[in-house]
Write a protein that holds these residues in place. Sequence first.
Motif, short mmCIF file in Angstrom:
data_model
loop_
_atom_site.label_atom_id
_atom_site.label_comp_id
_atom_site.label_asym_id
_atom_site.label_seq_id
_atom_site.Cartn_x
_atom_site.Cartn_y
_atom_site.Cartn_z
N VAL A 76 0.85 -1.20 0.00
CA VAL A 76 0.00 0.00 0.00
C VAL A 76 0.88 1.24 0.00
O VAL A 76 0.63 2.21 -0.72
CB VAL A 76 -0.93 0.01 1.25
N LEU A 80 1.04 4.41 -2.63
CA LEU A 80 0.85 5.81 -2.22
C LEU A 80 2.07 6.66 -2.60
O LEU A 80 1.93 7.79 -3.08
CB LEU A 80 0.61 5.88 -0.71
N GLN A 94 -7.94 2.41 -1.14
CA GLN A 94 -7.34 1.22 -0.53
C GLN A 94 -8.46 0.26 -0.10
O GLN A 94 -9.42 0.68 0.55
CB GLN A 94 -6.50 1.63 0.70
N THR A 132 -2.87 5.19 4.36
CA THR A 132 -3.75 5.88 3.40
C THR A 132 -4.29 7.17 4.04
O THR A 132 -4.27 8.24 3.42
CB THR A 132 -4.91 4.94 2.98
N ALA A 143 -7.13 10.16 -1.29
CA ALA A 143 -6.88 8.77 -0.92
C ALA A 143 -7.89 8.36 0.14
O ALA A 143 -8.07 9.06 1.13
CB ALA A 143 -5.47 8.62 -0.36
N ASN A 145 -10.22 4.93 2.19
CA ASN A 145 -10.30 3.51 2.54
C ASN A 145 -11.73 3.01 2.40
O ASN A 145 -12.66 3.59 2.98
CB ASN A 145 -9.92 3.31 4.01
#
Length: 307
Positions: A76, A80, A94, A132, A143, A145
């Motif tokens: 991840v 990023l 994400q 994130t 960004a 989740n």
Amino acid sequence: MVRRNTSFVPEKSFIADCLQNPKFHLCKGDVTDPYSLERLMEQIHPHEFYNCAAQSHVHESWEYPIATVDATAKGVLHCLEVIRKVVPACRFVQFSSSELFGMAKECPQNENTPFYPRSPYGVSKLFGHWMTVNYRESYDLFACNAILFNMESPRRGPAFVTQKIAQGVARIVTQLELGEQPTPLVLGNLDARRDWNDARRSIRTVVKMLEQNEPEDYVIGSGRTHSVREFVLAAFDTAQIDPSKYGGLVMIDPQFKRPAEVPLLCADPRKAMKELGYEPHNQAFELIVAEMVEAAMRNHDCGLLRP
Ligand code: GDP
């Protein structure tokens, strides 16, 4: 994006039908290799980036904790970093997980429920989740989740309990039709409860997250919870088999139990309902069981489904 793999042949895989779409292109890349990501980003300049890559099997994460951290956590961060460097306007989501809640502090679980992961997989997802958030706050990236509860469809891998049960029941149907001795389903903890949701409905909601004005995190699940035992019974029901008539169709083997279990997951998806127009299906569980078992029976060529 797919990883280099000598045995994965896309044309013969579960994404074979996607390849028919002329707008669908597969690129080679690997989240554990940041240079491969950088090359791809420079080539494609994407507007949106969905990171579903992970070592996604919870049980395996105890056997391969380092490989799990490499893909599920550090992967991840690689995504990023490369977005920040090469395509900072790209919108990123994400695929976070209900496994973050683990030994959940409350039920149902929403965006404010404290996290308590219970496996190397859950801990790795926690890293990805907070990274994130941190990149959003530090670099003003779009960004977010998607905190996804178990997503199911006939494409589910055979090591997950839903597909294992669906395929096991289909096998038993075939064996009974042929007059053979049925091979039992061998499972671990039947009492664990999950919020099994329809994968397509979940993904449509993830897409909506990237269409919002602001990047935010959302819980996405059906809002209902069922035990593994209930899944087994519903699967036999779909196949029109009464397991009590045969005896011994389900066995427990401790090798399928986990060193630390997540006993109860159930989503509270009200934020996604309010802000993204998400509508959980109130029969999500029944539909998933029926769809997965029927698909497995078609693959086993079971007589029951023949016209
Ligand atoms: P998870 O929720 O991402 O861990 O998805 P799984 O489908 O792998 O497991 C869901 C639940 O089923 C967990 O609580 C497991 O402990 C339980 N379970 C019971 N028997 C089995 C089994 O034979 N295989 C798997 N994968 N899970 C099992």
